[in-house]
Write a protein that holds these residues in place. Sequence first.
Motif, PDB file in Angstrom:
ATOM      1  N   VAL A   1      -3.765   8.310  10.036  1.00 59.53           N
ATOM      2  CA  VAL A   1      -3.447   7.652   8.764  1.00 59.53           C
ATOM      3  C   VAL A   1      -2.029   8.006   8.337  1.00 59.53           C
ATOM      4  CG1 VAL A   1      -4.010   7.569   6.301  1.00 59.53           C
ATOM      5  CG2 VAL A   1      -5.848   7.495   8.004  1.00 59.53           C
ATOM      6  N   GLU A   2      -1.641   9.260   8.525  1.00 57.65           N
ATOM      7  CA  GLU A   2      -0.298   9.680   8.130  1.00 57.65           C
ATOM      8  C   GLU A   2       0.768   8.940   8.932  1.00 57.65           C
ATOM      9  OE1 GLU A   2       2.317  13.777   7.483  1.00 57.65           O
ATOM     10  OE2 GLU A   2       0.138  13.861   7.758  1.00 57.65           O
ATOM     11  N   ASN A   3       0.544   8.749  10.213  1.00 57.22           N
ATOM     12  CA  ASN A   3       1.509   8.001  11.027  1.00 57.22           C
ATOM     13  C   ASN A   3       1.658   6.568  10.525  1.00 57.22           C
ATOM     14  OD1 ASN A   3       1.957  10.191  12.670  1.00 57.22           O
ATOM     15  ND2 ASN A   3       0.708   9.440  14.365  1.00 57.22           N
ATOM     16  N   TYR A   4       0.538   5.952  10.169  1.00 56.84           N
ATOM     17  CA  TYR A   4       0.585   4.594   9.622  1.00 56.84           C
ATOM     18  C   TYR A   4       1.395   4.561   8.327  1.00 56.84           C
ATOM     19  CZ  TYR A   4      -1.017   0.617   6.833  1.00 56.84           C
ATOM     20  OH  TYR A   4      -1.063  -0.498   6.007  1.00 56.84           O
ATOM     21  N   LEU A   5       1.121   5.510   7.447  1.00 59.01           N
ATOM     22  CA  LEU A   5       1.799   5.517   6.152  1.00 59.01           C
ATOM     23  C   LEU A   5       3.292   5.781   6.293  1.00 59.01           C
ATOM     24  CD1 LEU A   5      -0.852   7.405   3.994  1.00 59.01           C
ATOM     25  CD2 LEU A   5      -0.268   4.976   3.875  1.00 59.01           C
ATOM     26  N   THR A   6       3.660   6.739   7.141  1.00 55.04           N
ATOM     27  CA  THR A   6       5.073   7.082   7.270  1.00 55.04           C
ATOM     28  C   THR A   6       5.818   6.124   8.209  1.00 55.04           C
ATOM     29  OG1 THR A   6       4.554   8.684   9.015  1.00 55.04           O
ATOM     30  CG2 THR A   6       4.724   9.514   6.754  1.00 55.04           C
ATOM     31  N   GLY A   7       5.080   5.241   8.869  1.00 50.61           N
ATOM     32  CA  GLY A   7       5.701   4.243   9.731  1.00 50.61           C
ATOM     33  C   GLY A   7       5.680   2.889   9.068  1.00 50.61           C
ATOM     34  N   THR A   8       4.672   2.109   9.389  1.00 49.59           N
ATOM     35  CA  THR A   8       4.560   0.732   8.916  1.00 49.59           C
ATOM     36  C   THR A   8       4.578   0.615   7.394  1.00 49.59           C
ATOM     37  OG1 THR A   8       3.270   0.182  10.876  1.00 49.59           O
ATOM     38  CG2 THR A   8       3.127  -1.345   9.039  1.00 49.59           C
TER      39      THR A   8
ATOM     40  N   LEU B   1       0.833  -1.205   0.000  1.00 51.35           N
ATOM     41  CA  LEU B   1       0.000   0.000   0.000  1.00 51.35           C
ATOM     42  C   LEU B   1       0.866   1.252   0.000  1.00 51.35           C
ATOM     43  CD1 LEU B   1      -2.631  -1.263   2.589  1.00 51.35           C
ATOM     44  CD2 LEU B   1      -3.137  -0.652   0.213  1.00 51.35           C
ATOM     45  N   GLY B   2       1.949   1.228   0.775  1.00 50.46           N
ATOM     46  CA  GLY B   2       2.861   2.370   0.802  1.00 50.46           C
ATOM     47  C   GLY B   2       3.548   2.586  -0.523  1.00 50.46           C
ATOM     48  N   ARG B   3       3.870   1.515  -1.217  1.00 47.94           N
ATOM     49  CA  ARG B   3       4.548   1.644  -2.511  1.00 47.94           C
ATOM     50  C   ARG B   3       3.634   2.271  -3.557  1.00 47.94           C
ATOM     51  NH1 ARG B   3       6.609  -3.962  -4.226  1.00 47.94           N
ATOM     52  NH2 ARG B   3       7.555  -2.779  -5.943  1.00 47.94           N
ATOM     53  N   VAL B   4       2.335   1.983  -3.462  1.00 48.47           N
ATOM     54  CA  VAL B   4       1.391   2.611  -4.396  1.00 48.47           C
ATOM     55  C   VAL B   4       1.409   4.128  -4.224  1.00 48.47           C
ATOM     56  CG1 VAL B   4      -1.032   2.846  -5.025  1.00 48.47           C
ATOM     57  CG2 VAL B   4      -0.117   0.587  -4.511  1.00 48.47           C
ATOM     58  N   LEU B   5       1.308   4.594  -2.984  1.00 47.40           N
ATOM     59  CA  LEU B   5       1.296   6.037  -2.739  1.00 47.40           C
ATOM     60  C   LEU B   5       2.628   6.667  -3.101  1.00 47.40           C
ATOM     61  CD1 LEU B   5      -1.346   5.217  -1.304  1.00 47.40           C
ATOM     62  CD2 LEU B   5      -0.842   6.977   0.399  1.00 47.40           C
ATOM     63  N   THR B   6       3.714   5.963  -2.838  1.00 48.88           N
ATOM     64  CA  THR B   6       5.033   6.486  -3.190  1.00 48.88           C
ATOM     65  C   THR B   6       5.165   6.619  -4.700  1.00 48.88           C
ATOM     66  OG1 THR B   6       6.037   5.550  -1.197  1.00 48.88           O
ATOM     67  CG2 THR B   6       7.516   6.044  -3.048  1.00 48.88           C
TER      68      THR B   6
ATOM     69  N   THR C   1       7.691   8.115   2.954  1.00 49.24           N
ATOM     70  CA  THR C   1       8.448   9.179   3.600  1.00 49.24           C
ATOM     71  C   THR C   1       7.589  10.424   3.792  1.00 49.24           C
ATOM     72  OG1 THR C   1       9.252  10.178   1.551  1.00 49.24           O
ATOM     73  CG2 THR C   1      10.552   8.351   2.467  1.00 49.24           C
ATOM     74  N   PRO C   2       7.888  11.232   4.805  1.00 43.54           N
ATOM     75  CA  PRO C   2       7.156  12.503   4.959  1.00 43.54           C
ATOM     76  C   PRO C   2       7.253  13.372   3.717  1.00 43.54           C
ATOM     77  CG  PRO C   2       8.409  12.007   6.939  1.00 43.54           C
ATOM     78  CD  PRO C   2       8.833  11.001   5.909  1.00 43.54           C
ATOM     79  N   GLU C   3       8.380  13.334   3.025  1.00 42.79           N
ATOM     80  CA  GLU C   3       8.548  14.123   1.802  1.00 42.79           C
ATOM     81  C   GLU C   3       7.582  13.668   0.716  1.00 42.79           C
ATOM     82  OE1 GLU C   3      11.998  14.386   4.348  1.00 42.79           O
ATOM     83  OE2 GLU C   3      11.031  12.623   3.451  1.00 42.79           O
ATOM     84  N   THR C   4       7.306  12.371   0.676  1.00 46.10           N
ATOM     85  CA  THR C   4       6.350  11.847  -0.299  1.00 46.10           C
ATOM     86  C   THR C   4       4.946  12.357  -0.015  1.00 46.10           C
ATOM     87  OG1 THR C   4       7.646   9.852  -0.749  1.00 46.10           O
ATOM     88  CG2 THR C   4       5.277   9.736  -1.187  1.00 46.10           C
ATOM     89  N   ILE C   5       4.575  12.418   1.266  1.00 42.82           N
ATOM     90  CA  ILE C   5       3.260  12.942   1.627  1.00 42.82           C
ATOM     91  C   ILE C   5       3.125  14.389   1.157  1.00 42.82           C
ATOM     92  CG2 ILE C   5       1.698  13.497   3.527  1.00 42.82           C
ATOM     93  CD1 ILE C   5       2.056  10.504   3.146  1.00 42.82           C
ATOM     94  N   VAL C   6       4.157  15.186   1.379  1.00 44.84           N
ATOM     95  CA  VAL C   6       4.150  16.584   0.931  1.00 44.84           C
ATOM     96  C   VAL C   6       4.004  16.647  -0.583  1.00 44.84           C
ATOM     97  CG1 VAL C   6       5.515  18.698   0.777  1.00 44.84           C
ATOM     98  CG2 VAL C   6       5.476  17.401   2.921  1.00 44.84           C
TER      99      VAL C   6
END
Length: 338
Positions: A309-316, A207-212, A320-325
């Motif tokens: 949700v952001e903590n989950y994404l940037t953790g588990t 899931l994280g790789r999709v958003l990245t 990266t926080p930069e990706t969220i930005v």
Amino acid sequence: MGTVVLAVDVVRDGTGVLDVSWELAGAGPVALAVGPTPDSIDHDRPVARVERATRVSLPGLAPGRHYVSVAPVDGGAAVLAAERVVPLEGASNFRDLGGYRTKDGGRTRWGLVFRADALDRLTTADLAVIDRLGLQVAYDLRTDGERAKAPSTLPTAVRREVFGIGGEAARATPLGELFRSGRTDAIPDDFLHRVYLDMVEHDATALGRVLTALATPDGVAAVIHCTAGKDRTGLAAALLLSVLGVDDAAVLDDYALSRIYFSERRMARLLPKLAEFGLDLERYQEMFGAPRRAMSTTLDALRGRYGSVENYLTGTAGVTPETIVALRARLVASAANA
């Protein structure tokens, strides 16, 4: 204060006519302009000017999907919208994630991220529609077995990236075995919620790789899809919209649309099988048809475990926080430009 356009909704009727409605603060006239892409709308040549009404039909438009801009004639900001569902013959749940209002007053951008169901059934006409969307990449959440059984028929020019998510579609679980064996009376009412929590824990990296990937230079225009476009895709879309700042009510509205565009449309094919399993239609829909509570309790549980949700994404999930930005900068139009 002049007239302000608050929201616009675009729906195609059975004859191909676009029904456009809008909400206003103020009572001034508005002008409607259309175009095949968000960047090609001819604002200098509106197709309609409307006074003392908040709805109009637009017949006689060229074939294909249209974006509609509604703007106050007195010069206020325009609001853009399109049909949320892309009308296709072979896939019924192909939807645009644009146009959702964010908590800071912006809106998710149209035409950049789509979500979809079975892309192995696309017709020649469908491929022509998809070509006009300008898709660059498809993020396929299906397993190896699913992809081998039903290869995507997207145009070869659309890059494919595989982020397989197991979930109930692939993992042998006690819940899945109950359904496959026909012992549906023993399936708990929170079946989907449990499946989603399983994905949250076991498929966090995918899931994280999709958003990245969406934040990379060539990561959009994109379609995220699985088989039904409902569960794995639904969770990915919910995480994306949430971290972009869309409130839970709209996130759940988006999720629940799969009941209309996927679940209800497959009922005719499923009814004999449901009868064989002894599962009535109402119980099926409550358990498997994108019930709001399944996603709502999942988001609540995720926040309970991780804080946000952001903590989950940037953790588990490894985002990266930069990706969220970068995601917010790319996929959200600011309040001034929404």
